[in-house]
Design a protein around this motif. Structure first.
Motif, PDB file in Angstrom:
ATOM      1  N   TYR A  33      28.494  31.459  44.046  1.00 37.22           N
ATOM      2  CA  TYR A  33      29.780  30.809  44.276  1.00 37.22           C
ATOM      3  C   TYR A  33      30.346  30.276  42.960  1.00 37.22           C
ATOM      4  N   ASP A  34      29.474  29.572  42.249  1.00 35.46           N
ATOM      5  CA  ASP A  34      29.868  28.966  40.980  1.00 35.46           C
ATOM      6  C   ASP A  34      30.386  30.026  40.006  1.00 35.46           C
ATOM      7  N   ILE A  35      29.624  31.102  39.899  1.00 41.37           N
ATOM      8  CA  ILE A  35      29.976  32.130  38.924  1.00 41.37           C
ATOM      9  C   ILE A  35      31.244  32.875  39.332  1.00 41.37           C
ATOM     10  N   LEU A  36      31.337  33.189  40.633  1.00 43.57           N
ATOM     11  CA  LEU A  36      32.530  33.917  41.084  1.00 43.57           C
ATOM     12  C   LEU A  36      33.776  33.057  40.910  1.00 43.57           C
ATOM     13  N   LYS A  37      33.637  31.767  41.234  1.00 47.88           N
ATOM     14  CA  LYS A  37      34.791  30.879  41.146  1.00 47.88           C
ATOM     15  C   LYS A  37      35.297  30.801  39.706  1.00 47.88           C
ATOM     16  N   LYS A  38      34.344  30.676  38.792  1.00 51.53           N
ATOM     17  CA  LYS A  38      34.750  30.537  37.394  1.00 51.53           C
ATOM     18  C   LYS A  38      35.160  31.867  36.770  1.00 51.53           C
ATOM     19  N   GLY A  39      34.431  32.903  37.156  1.00 57.03           N
ATOM     20  CA  GLY A  39      34.583  34.153  36.417  1.00 57.03           C
ATOM     21  C   GLY A  39      35.653  35.095  36.945  1.00 57.03           C
ATOM     22  N   LEU A  40      35.820  35.107  38.292  1.00 58.91           N
ATOM     23  CA  LEU A  40      36.723  36.117  38.866  1.00 58.91           C
ATOM     24  C   LEU A  40      38.125  36.126  38.261  1.00 58.91           C
ATOM     25  N   PRO A  41      38.742  34.942  38.081  1.00 55.07           N
ATOM     26  CA  PRO A  41      40.113  34.977  37.522  1.00 55.07           C
ATOM     27  C   PRO A  41      40.157  35.592  36.126  1.00 55.07           C
ATOM     28  N   TRP A  42      39.048  35.616  35.440  1.00 54.78           N
ATOM     29  CA  TRP A  42      39.020  36.135  34.068  1.00 54.78           C
ATOM     30  C   TRP A  42      38.670  37.602  34.015  1.00 54.78           C
ATOM     31  N   LEU A  43      38.347  38.145  35.169  1.00 53.88           N
ATOM     32  CA  LEU A  43      37.865  39.523  35.205  1.00 53.88           C
ATOM     33  C   LEU A  43      39.054  40.487  35.261  1.00 53.88           C
ATOM     34  N   THR A  44      39.445  40.987  34.104  1.00 52.10           N
ATOM     35  CA  THR A  44      40.581  41.908  34.047  1.00 52.10           C
ATOM     36  C   THR A  44      40.142  43.179  33.333  1.00 52.10           C
ATOM     37  N   ILE A  45      41.024  44.171  33.372  1.00 48.73           N
ATOM     38  CA  ILE A  45      40.722  45.407  32.646  1.00 48.73           C
ATOM     39  C   ILE A  45      40.565  45.104  31.155  1.00 48.73           C
ATOM     40  N   ASP A  46      41.435  44.229  30.661  1.00 47.94           N
ATOM     41  CA  ASP A  46      41.350  43.860  29.249  1.00 47.94           C
ATOM     42  C   ASP A  46      39.988  43.287  28.900  1.00 47.94           C
ATOM     43  N   PHE A  47      39.453  42.507  29.834  1.00 51.03           N
ATOM     44  CA  PHE A  47      38.148  41.905  29.590  1.00 51.03           C
ATOM     45  C   PHE A  47      37.097  42.979  29.342  1.00 51.03           C
ATOM     46  N   LEU A  48      37.233  44.091  30.080  1.00 52.32           N
ATOM     47  CA  LEU A  48      36.256  45.178  29.937  1.00 52.32           C
ATOM     48  C   LEU A  48      36.449  45.947  28.640  1.00 52.32           C
ATOM     49  N   THR A  49      37.675  46.040  28.171  1.00 57.35           N
ATOM     50  CA  THR A  49      37.943  46.935  27.041  1.00 57.35           C
ATOM     51  C   THR A  49      38.152  46.188  25.725  1.00 57.35           C
ATOM     52  N   ASN A  50      38.261  44.853  25.765  1.00 58.64           N
ATOM     53  CA  ASN A  50      38.496  44.105  24.531  1.00 58.64           C
ATOM     54  C   ASN A  50      37.208  43.816  23.770  1.00 58.64           C
ATOM     55  N   PHE A  51      37.407  43.528  22.479  1.00 60.42           N
ATOM     56  CA  PHE A  51      36.312  43.032  21.667  1.00 60.42           C
ATOM     57  C   PHE A  51      36.284  41.510  21.780  1.00 60.42           C
ATOM     58  N   PRO A  52      35.181  40.869  21.365  1.00 63.58           N
ATOM     59  CA  PRO A  52      35.156  39.407  21.407  1.00 63.58           C
ATOM     60  C   PRO A  52      36.242  38.835  20.492  1.00 63.58           C
ATOM     61  N   SER A  53      36.640  37.638  20.804  1.00 59.10           N
ATOM     62  CA  SER A  53      37.731  37.041  20.043  1.00 59.10           C
ATOM     63  C   SER A  53      37.525  35.535  19.967  1.00 59.10           C
ATOM     64  N   ARG A  54      38.241  34.894  19.018  1.00 55.15           N
ATOM     65  CA  ARG A  54      38.170  33.446  18.953  1.00 55.15           C
ATOM     66  C   ARG A  54      38.926  32.850  20.126  1.00 55.15           C
ATOM     67  N   PHE A  55      39.805  33.626  20.708  1.00 55.48           N
ATOM     68  CA  PHE A  55      40.620  33.118  21.810  1.00 55.48           C
ATOM     69  C   PHE A  55      40.029  33.597  23.129  1.00 55.48           C
ATOM     70  N   PRO A  56      39.718  32.652  23.998  1.00 57.80           N
ATOM     71  CA  PRO A  56      39.075  33.030  25.266  1.00 57.80           C
ATOM     72  C   PRO A  56      39.872  34.100  26.001  1.00 57.80           C
ATOM     73  N   LYS A  57      41.197  33.970  26.018  1.00 59.55           N
ATOM     74  CA  LYS A  57      42.017  34.897  26.803  1.00 59.55           C
ATOM     75  C   LYS A  57      41.917  36.334  26.302  1.00 59.55           C
ATOM     76  N   LYS A  58      41.666  36.478  24.987  1.00 57.51           N
ATOM     77  CA  LYS A  58      41.626  37.824  24.427  1.00 57.51           C
ATOM     78  C   LYS A  58      40.212  38.395  24.389  1.00 57.51           C
ATOM     79  N   SER A  59      39.241  37.570  24.791  1.00 55.23           N
ATOM     80  CA  SER A  59      37.846  38.012  24.650  1.00 55.23           C
ATOM     81  C   SER A  59      37.506  39.111  25.631  1.00 55.23           C
TER      82      SER A  59
END
Lengths: 290, 301, 251
Positions: free
Chosen positions: A39-65
């Motif tokens: 529950y904890d992980i899905l609640k926190k993580g799901l909104p961040w799970l986008t296609i970009d998340f899968l294809t991006n490199f790590p970044s200093r900015f959470p949104k771009k990571s």
């Protein structure tokens, strides 16, 4: 029966009920924790799970990571690890179950394998650092990491393959030998086909373990911040768990959510691997029946 | 029937010899692995002990290898590890044993069928996920109860390690209890015992040695657990018994150094091998003890 | 007639335990020889020395001489794998491989380098016919052998053995796990097969030995007590112990 005796039986029954409740709670404690964790992980993580998340490199900015290098790094290492550990593990199991004589040396090998299964994973990392990275000059590469991981999961593959091979009815082996076949022909003709579902299940479980491991790879020298993907086995790398570790230890709170998104991917892959194991096993068993 | 011409077997015999040699080589890879571990650990450890006395290492109460003045007393790391073991055991041993008793003695078949796979899933969750759980869920709970607790603390990591090792205690103990023959139970039921009495007076004593062995394995596992403590326990080597403080374990130290840029051949590089040797030795001894208990006290029914 | 198999002064050991003592016997071509005797008397062990299946049990040893067509089967030049091609075996319980009927029959051939589909097809048809299974299974030879009944499975196992075109077939209580009708079918089959093969059968059933065998050997405590023509053994045994056994006065 007098009153006292009834009282005693009552109290014994009460004790039993209390105990029953207690140990039932112990058992569902795991279920509760698992539910809470998911529950904890899905609640926190799901909104961040986008296609970009899968294809991006790590970044200093959470949104771009993104998790792309970790995903590919894990894929590289898993494939190489499996390619190294599967034949050796199954081969060792065949050796121990079908070829080795019952003597002290064989006992020693078996004891040794059992002990290796209990060695902490980080120790394998140190072995990898000293032997593969340094002595064999592989550097902090995908290759060194894969060799390290292969040694780590070898005992698991060996032990589960041994069990699978032991489950082959001796009547089938005898039938094969009685038809004028050599040992190896019997191994490939009867023993392996029969034991394969068990061997595969064990191997996939072992590989899942490797997929989730981070400690030995940190020691071997995985990078935590990677802006490229490995192209050859001699390139440097990061993996999914190491990215998750890195994000979790970032001071910015939002990175915890990025980590949670990474965990969802990791758990998703593990779930997929395990279901594949089950499907593969079932499909294979049907094939035997037909 | 027509007579069939068979090929001669001589080629097959040669194959057979090659195959058995290759399989033998595979078989001894595990022995090389063990030697590899021992050698790679000892090599650097010996170099380390040329610079630091073994006595100082094993009895020193300060661990500041990378600062001036550098001190190489490993006890703070051992203490940190010990704290984790204590709190993980408080969670995993009773809960693991309890669920083993439930699954082996009380659970209806249906409940077993649902609960066992869940425990297996729990066992398959990577430790990094438990580390995250400790950091983001357990620690906030602890801090809401004890506001003075550090963000990184031994209690949180210990609880997470405990949760992770529950399935291990549970499944090994359950196997041991299932191996207790039913005739023993039926004898006791025949005398009017309750399930509680059968479990505590018959089954647990009969499976006692294997249960102990599973406890020791869980402790060994807790000592070797790395990612949870690296994420949630902190990186402050200190000799404390206060679980709310930030501490560092042996494994946590190895990770901390590995993440940094410690040059090959430096004293910092050697310290992780010295600590690794200690870790390996402790877990190795515990694993041997566990195995010996199982073998020595195995009951023959 | 020259015997097909000759056993001379043979002893067999499990470790230090002498399981077979001073066996001397001739086994004749294209005859059925039955081994009878109580459980644990060594008859199965003896059967397994004839195709060296005991080689797989560690710490066993054979003394004396066993020859097949005057060749010592325990000599150093003999490859037991090749011996087993000539001396087939059928086991107590039907043990088909978890493969199709077809693959069961051609298993031994494939492993011995015969891969020509035409030959394999022919062998499958011929052997199924010779074990009288062809009509029953001809539509499902590519289905799993495990779907057959116990009696059919055992006949398939016989077909699998004769597909290798052995000279001798060893049978270790082949009907003990089967019902009476299946047993009867297999007995009929054996009488047909002896036209072409030398058959040695271990059996618990004295009626079976009397019904189908030409020669009978009675085993007791690792020794051959009496061996001769079946008719003679059953009607006029020389040894008191044989008589006790066949009349059922034996533990």
């Amino acid at each position: 029966m007098d009153n006292k005796e009834l009282q005693r039986i009552k109290s014994r029954k009460l004790k039993n009920s209390v105990f029953h409740g207690l140990i039932f709670f112990c058992t569902i404690f795991g279920v509760i924790v698992l539910a809470l964790l998911l529950y904890d992980i899905l609640k926190k993580g799901l909104p961040w799970l986008t296609i970009d998340f899968l294809t991006n490199f790590p970044s200093r900015f959470p949104k771009k990571s993104g998790i792309f290098p970790g995903l590919l790094g894990s894929l590289w290492i898993i494939l190489l690890t499996a390619a190294l550990a599967f034949p050796v593990g199954v081969g060792t199991a065949i050796y121990l179950e079908e070829y080795a004589k019952e003597n002290r040396f064989t006992e020693f090998i078996k004891l040794n394998i059992a002990n290796l299964a209990g060695v902490p994973s980080i120790i394998y990392g140190m072995l990898g650092l000293a032997v593969f990275v340094r002595a064999l000059s592989m550097g902090r590469s995908v290759l060194a990491a894969s060799f390290t991981m292969a040694l780590l999961i070898l005992p698991i593959i060996i032990i589960s393959s041994q069990e699978a091979i032991r489950s082959v009815p001796s009547a089938l082996k005898q039938a094969s030998f009685a038809l004028g076949t050599t040992k190896w022909q019997t191994v490939t003709g009867v023993i392996l086909p029969y034991a394969l579902p068990g061997i595969l299940t064990g191997t996939i479980l072992a590989i899942s373990r490797a997929l989730g491991e981070a400690a030995p790879l940190i020691v071997v020298g995985a990078l935590t911040y990677v802006s490229f993907i490995p192209k050859t086995p001699l390139d440097q790398f990061t993996t999914l768990p190491i990215q998750i570790f890195n994000w979790s230890s970032m001071p910015k709170r939002e990175f915890q959510n990025v980590a949670a998104a990474g965990i969802i991917i990791l758990l998703g892959i593990l779930l997929l691997a395990n279901s594949t194991a089950i499907i593969l096993r079932d499909k294979y068993q049907i094939k035997i029946k037909d | 029937m027509k007579k069939i011409d068979f090929k001669s077997k001589s080629g097959m015999q040669r194959n057979e010899k090659i195959v058995s040699s290759v399989l033998f080589l595979f078989g001894i890879i595990s022995i090389f692995t063990t030697f590899g571990i021992v050698f790679s650990l000892f090599e650097e450890t010996v170099l380390f002990f040329k610079e630091v006395s073994i006595l100082d290492f094993l009895t020193g109460k300060e661990w500041t290898p990378l600062f001036e003045p550098a001190r190489f007393g490993v006890l703070p790391l051992v203490f940190g590890t010990f704290l984790i073991v204590i709190f993980s055991s408080i969670i995993s041993l009773p809960i693991g044993l309890g669920s083993a008793i439930y699954l082996s003695e009380y659970a209806p078949k249906k409940a077993r069928k649902i609960l066992k796979p869940i425990l297996e899933i729990l066992a398959g969750v990577p430790s990094i996920v438990y580390g995250y759980f400790a950091l983001t869920t357990i620690t906030p709970i602890i801090k809401s109860i004890f506001p003075d607790a550090s963000v990184y603390n031994a209690l949180s990591a210990g609880i997470a390690v405990g949760i992770m090792t529950i399935p291990m205690v549970s499944s090994l103990s359950e196997d041991a209890m299932m191996a207790v023959p039913n005739s023993l139970r039926q004898g006791a039921y025949g005398l009017g015992s309750t399930k509680f009495e059968v479990a505590t007076k018959i089954v647990i004593p009969a499976a006692f040695s294997s249960i102990m062995a599973s406890f020791i394995l869980a402790i060994s596992r807790a000592i070797g657990e790395t990612m949870i403590v690296a994420m949630a326990a902190g990186s402050t080597p200190k000799m404390t018994l206060n679980p709310l403080e930030s501490i560092q374990t042996m494994t946590g130290y190895i990770v901390q150094i590995s993440l940094g840029d410690v040059p090959y051949g430096s004293i910092g590089y050697k310290t992780i091998f010295a600590v690794g040797t200690l870790l390996f030795t402790i877990t190795f001894i515990l694993n041997i003890i566990s195995r010996t208990i199982v073998r020595k006290f195995r009951r023959v029914y | 007639m020259e015997p097909k198999i000759k056993i001379r002064d043979m002893n067999f050991y499990y470790g230090d335990n002498k399981a077979l003592k001073d066996i001397n016997m001739n086994i004749y071509e294209k005859k059925i020889t039955a081994f009878i005797g109580p459980s644990g008397c060594g008859k199965s062990t003896f059967l397994r020395t004839l195709n060296r299946m005991n080689d797989f049990i560690e710490d066993t040893r054979v003394e004396g001489k066993i020859t097949l067509d005057d060749i010592d089967i325990y000599s150093k030049d003999i490859d037991p794998v090749e011996l087993r091609r000539k001396v087939g075996m059928v086991f107590q319980r039907p043990n088909p491989f978890p493969k199709t009927i077809y693959e069961n029959i051609v298993y031994g051939l494939r492993k011995n380098g015969v891969n020509d589909k035409q030959i394999l097809d022919e062998v499958v048809e011929d052997t199924l016919k010779s074990v009288a299974l062809y009509d029953e299974v001809k539509d499902k030879i590519h289905k799993s052998a495990l779907e057959l009944s116990g009696g059919q499975q055992q006949r398939l196992c016989i077909a699998r053995a004769i597909a290798m075109q052995p000279e001798v077939i060893l049978m270790d209580e082949p009907t003990s796990a089967l019902d009476p009708i299946s047993t009867m079918k297999i007995e009929e089959l054996l009488l047909d097969l002896k036209e072409n093969y030398t058959i040695i059968i271990v059996t618990h059933s004295m009626q079976q030995a009397a019904r189908i065998s030409d020669e009978t050997a009675f085993f007791l405590n690792g020794e051959v007590i009496e061996h001769g023509e079946t008719k003679v053994i059953f009607s006029n045994p020389r040894d008191k112990r044989t008589e006790d056994y066949i009349t059922g006065r034996f533990g």
